[in-house]
Write a protein that holds these residues in place. Structure first.
Motif, short mmCIF file in Angstrom:
data_model
loop_
_atom_site.label_atom_id
_atom_site.label_comp_id
_atom_site.label_asym_id
_atom_site.label_seq_id
_atom_site.Cartn_x
_atom_site.Cartn_y
_atom_site.Cartn_z
N ALA A 66 0.87 -1.18 0.00
CA ALA A 66 0.00 0.00 0.00
C ALA A 66 0.90 1.23 0.00
O ALA A 66 1.55 1.52 1.00
N LEU A 67 0.95 1.92 -1.11
CA LEU A 67 1.91 3.01 -1.29
C LEU A 67 1.37 4.36 -0.84
O LEU A 67 0.16 4.61 -0.90
N ILE A 68 2.29 5.20 -0.39
CA ILE A 68 1.98 6.59 -0.04
C ILE A 68 3.19 7.41 -0.49
O ILE A 68 4.33 6.97 -0.32
N PRO A 69 2.97 8.58 -1.10
CA PRO A 69 4.11 9.38 -1.56
C PRO A 69 5.11 9.63 -0.44
O PRO A 69 4.75 9.80 0.74
N ALA A 70 6.38 9.71 -0.81
CA ALA A 70 7.47 9.83 0.16
C ALA A 70 7.29 11.00 1.12
O ALA A 70 7.51 10.86 2.33
N GLY A 71 6.91 12.15 0.62
CA GLY A 71 6.75 13.31 1.49
C GLY A 71 5.69 13.10 2.56
O GLY A 71 5.91 13.42 3.74
N ALA A 72 4.55 12.54 2.16
CA ALA A 72 3.49 12.27 3.13
C ALA A 72 3.91 11.17 4.10
O ALA A 72 3.68 11.27 5.31
N ARG A 73 4.57 10.14 3.59
CA ARG A 73 5.03 9.03 4.45
C ARG A 73 5.99 9.55 5.51
O ARG A 73 5.87 9.23 6.69
N GLU A 74 6.93 10.38 5.09
CA GLU A 74 7.90 10.93 6.03
C GLU A 74 7.23 11.82 7.07
O GLU A 74 7.57 11.78 8.26
N ALA A 75 6.26 12.61 6.64
CA ALA A 75 5.54 13.49 7.58
C ALA A 75 4.77 12.67 8.62
O ALA A 75 4.79 12.99 9.80
N PHE A 76 4.12 11.59 8.18
CA PHE A 76 3.37 10.76 9.12
C PHE A 76 4.29 10.00 10.07
O PHE A 76 4.02 9.93 11.27
N THR A 77 5.35 9.44 9.56
CA THR A 77 6.22 8.64 10.44
C THR A 77 7.05 9.52 11.38
O THR A 77 7.41 9.08 12.46
N ALA A 78 7.31 10.77 10.98
CA ALA A 78 8.05 11.69 11.85
C ALA A 78 7.13 12.48 12.77
O ALA A 78 7.59 13.16 13.68
N GLY A 79 5.83 12.43 12.48
CA GLY A 79 4.88 13.18 13.29
C GLY A 79 4.82 14.66 12.93
O GLY A 79 4.40 15.49 13.73
N THR A 80 5.23 15.01 11.71
CA THR A 80 5.28 16.41 11.30
C THR A 80 4.19 16.78 10.29
O THR A 80 4.29 17.80 9.63
N TRP A 81 3.16 15.96 10.18
CA TRP A 81 2.09 16.21 9.20
C TRP A 81 1.25 17.42 9.58
O TRP A 81 0.61 18.03 8.75
#
Length: 123
Positions: free
Chosen positions: A102-117
């Protein structure tokens, strides 16, 4: 810092087909889903505005291919109480012993995993 997205662990997840959110009334569509308790959306594709507004609210939208979307829908229909796990970090969805990419664009993935969304929260 916002919520860090690793796994939903059987949280309400919306499984959809293609171009989900197209024609929705801007930010109201993802807000309504979130207020209903949906924590993630898995589907074949999303309208650009829906995707962006969902990310801004902290609700990840991950894409799967058409075959996998149908398999996920069938699994949930067969057993609505089945554990469904969404992992943004590993870009996967698991249900009934089956794992799907299940793919998610890199920028969104990084924001979610870092908690910076949450851009407002970071101000």
């Amino acid at each position: 810092m916002g919520l860090r997205w690793e796994e939903t662990g059987n949280s309400p997840t919306n499984i959809v087909n293609g171009n989900f959110g197209c024609g929705s009334s801007r930010e109201h569509a993802p807000q309504a889903l979130q207020r209903w308790g949906i924590r993630a959306v898995i589907g074949e594709s999303f309208s650009e505005i829906f995707f962006g507004n969902s990310v801004a609210l902290g609700m990840p939208c991950l894409t799967v291919n058409g075959h996998d979307a149908e398999a996920l829908l069938s699994a949930v229909e067969a057993n609505p109480q089945a554990d469904l796990t969404v992992s943004v970090g590993s870009q996967s969805v698991e249900i009934s012993g089956n794992r799907y990419q299940a793919l998610i664009p890199a920028g969104a993935r990084e924001a979610f995993t870092a908690g910076t969304w949450d851009a407002t929260g970071l101000l």
